[in-house]
Write a protein that holds these residues in place. Sequence first.
Motif, PDB file in Angstrom:
ATOM      1  N   ALA A  54      41.008  48.261  38.418  1.00 38.22           N
ATOM      2  CA  ALA A  54      39.912  47.474  39.004  1.00 38.22           C
ATOM      3  C   ALA A  54      40.374  46.721  40.248  1.00 38.22           C
ATOM      4  O   ALA A  54      39.652  46.641  41.242  1.00 38.22           O
ATOM      5  CB  ALA A  54      39.363  46.494  37.968  1.00 38.22           C
ATOM      6  N   SER A  57      40.801  49.156  43.214  1.00 38.48           N
ATOM      7  CA  SER A  57      39.490  49.533  43.745  1.00 38.48           C
ATOM      8  C   SER A  57      38.877  48.396  44.554  1.00 38.48           C
ATOM      9  O   SER A  57      38.309  48.608  45.635  1.00 38.48           O
ATOM     10  CB  SER A  57      38.561  49.913  42.586  1.00 38.48           C
ATOM     11  OG  SER A  57      37.256  50.181  43.048  1.00 38.48           O
ATOM     12  N   ALA A  58      38.988  47.156  44.025  1.00 37.45           N
ATOM     13  CA  ALA A  58      38.426  45.995  44.719  1.00 37.45           C
ATOM     14  C   ALA A  58      39.125  45.761  46.055  1.00 37.45           C
ATOM     15  O   ALA A  58      38.478  45.439  47.054  1.00 37.45           O
ATOM     16  CB  ALA A  58      38.559  44.746  43.840  1.00 37.45           C
ATOM     17  N   GLU A 174      26.112  42.665  39.666  1.00 42.42           N
ATOM     18  CA  GLU A 174      26.438  43.842  38.869  1.00 42.42           C
ATOM     19  C   GLU A 174      25.192  44.651  38.525  1.00 42.42           C
ATOM     20  O   GLU A 174      25.278  45.849  38.224  1.00 42.42           O
ATOM     21  CB  GLU A 174      27.203  43.455  37.597  1.00 42.42           C
ATOM     22  CG  GLU A 174      26.385  42.674  36.566  1.00 42.42           C
ATOM     23  CD  GLU A 174      26.446  41.172  36.789  1.00 42.42           C
ATOM     24  OE1 GLU A 174      26.546  40.442  35.791  1.00 42.42           O
ATOM     25  OE2 GLU A 174      26.365  40.735  37.943  1.00 42.42           O
ATOM     26  N   SER A 182      28.713  50.142  44.590  1.00 41.81           N
ATOM     27  CA  SER A 182      30.019  49.516  44.774  1.00 41.81           C
ATOM     28  C   SER A 182      30.337  48.640  43.568  1.00 41.81           C
ATOM     29  O   SER A 182      29.543  48.518  42.638  1.00 41.81           O
ATOM     30  CB  SER A 182      30.013  48.675  46.044  1.00 41.81           C
ATOM     31  OG  SER A 182      29.038  47.649  45.944  1.00 41.81           O
ATOM     32  N   SER A 183      31.500  47.991  43.604  1.00 40.19           N
ATOM     33  CA  SER A 183      31.850  47.045  42.552  1.00 40.19           C
ATOM     34  C   SER A 183      30.977  45.805  42.682  1.00 40.19           C
ATOM     35  O   SER A 183      30.375  45.559  43.735  1.00 40.19           O
ATOM     36  CB  SER A 183      33.328  46.656  42.654  1.00 40.19           C
ATOM     37  OG  SER A 183      33.551  45.887  43.827  1.00 40.19           O
ATOM     38  N   SER A 184      30.927  45.009  41.627  1.00 34.58           N
ATOM     39  CA  SER A 184      30.091  43.803  41.666  1.00 34.58           C
ATOM     40  C   SER A 184      30.621  42.800  42.687  1.00 34.58           C
ATOM     41  O   SER A 184      29.848  42.059  43.294  1.00 34.58           O
ATOM     42  CB  SER A 184      30.009  43.159  40.279  1.00 34.58           C
ATOM     43  OG  SER A 184      31.299  42.865  39.779  1.00 34.58           O
TER      44      SER A 184
END
Length: 536
Positions: A54, A57-58, A174, A182-184
């Motif tokens: 995570a 990715s962030a 989210e 995309s991510s939150s």
Amino acid sequence: MNLSAKKSSSDIYLITAVASLGGLLFGYDTAVISGAVGSLNDFFIKAISNDIVASASAITEFKVIISLCTLAIIALCASFIFRFYKRSTAYAIITAIVVATGAYFYFEFLMIKPELTENLKNSILGFMVSSALVGCIIGAAAGDRIANSIGRRNGLLVSAILFIISACGSGYPEVMNIFLGSSSLTSFIIYRIIGGIGVGLASMLAPLYIAEMAPAKIRGKLVSCNQFAIVTGMLVVYFVNYYIVKGQTVEWINSDGWRYMFLSENIPALLFLVFLLFVPKTPRFQVLKGKETEALATLSKLNGHDDAPFILQDIKNSFNIKKAHWLSYGWGVVIIGLMLSIFQQFVGINVVLYYAPEIFKGMGLGTDASMIQTIIVGLINMLFTVLAIFTVDNFGRKKLMLIGSVFMAISMLGLGSALYLQGDPVVSLLLMLLYIAAFAMSWGPITWVLLSEIFPNKIKGVMAVAVAAQWLANLIVSWTFPLMNNNQGLTEMFNHGFSYWIYGIMALLSALFIWKFVPETKGKALEEIEHLWLKK
């Protein structure tokens, strides 16, 4: 006063109140983040700290979004550079900027390993807090084009819609990231940038709308309502944040409470959207689009039937003023405008406004007490802004700015020393309140007064550069504060006092700048001020 005049007065005050909601949302959106900083750190940053996949990715998404934001700012700078230089020179300058920025990003940013270090955590948190300012830069830069294409009122309608989208997306990133993929964390940043575009539009269009609707004899008073609305919006959101967290556990605040802070913006944004549907377009825009009959009807309603035709003719004549090259009056006025904007932010005001609860927690106060102190900051800010509005025409711009700079320097240098020496928190609080009062009486409102006065009508477009520089300086200061304040090495050496010493030094430099370079404009007609630059 006859019945018709009373009706005209009530109409213009109602219209001003509606437009000023744009200023209130400006203040609300920029200050709402203050109550959520700790929760954002807990919910987003800490949540990925122990997850290698995570965090990697962030970090990748963070690199991409920073790169895109930088490209947008470079494009904006490029559009301004073409207005100052010949095409060949402008291309050379822009190429140099792109190459230098690209090299910096490659060696210092894009080569970052996918590892969530302390500095990178602080950088991500700082950008989450300040990301709306990227949108502010874009919105303010696009404001003139939007104002002249779809109109001042319709531009404000767009900003209201952007505020609503941002409030929902920031509150539940989210859920809303289904539109972004995309991510939150990235989703939150994007929705904050969307809200920032709304702020940037409102910051330009709300006072413009009021100025173009208001009769000349009360224009200054009504336009100043926008500045009052901004600080009122900040104060309102401080109260809202306080009542959301009051008596709640830290766990609930970090999981749900911060969401309600952002979602609460929907209430004023929806009111703004609905009320705007019932106010007219400005006469100036109607004339611009060839609708003189509608313009005359609006002018008659607001100024009376006798004066309306003369005002309409003045508006038509104003379109005949030829624009000049931005350097027609030399670099002096341009640099003064830019430095006024930059110093207004480099003295650290938005660090206090955005991070106030976290600063007070660092002084040893609990969550509820920190929120109460933040409300006091908002009250002081509003009170002294009102005092500045009523004294600036009597006391003088330069004198107030000098006094403000001196007291801000004393406050920030004293606050840094109090934290370094781990003194009484009450002393630190009093110094911060003195700082807020000094800023609100001087650099807060009076910077805008000076910017509106110093640029001659022929080069009024340069003000867009100064406003963009102001938002960019705000972004730099807000982003870098966590990097300084949360840095373990600096904290061990200076106990959180280092950053405040920096802002104190900037306040001293701002005093020297005002004393040496900024002319007094009190009581001078705009034509007299224009002659100051012609002489130089």
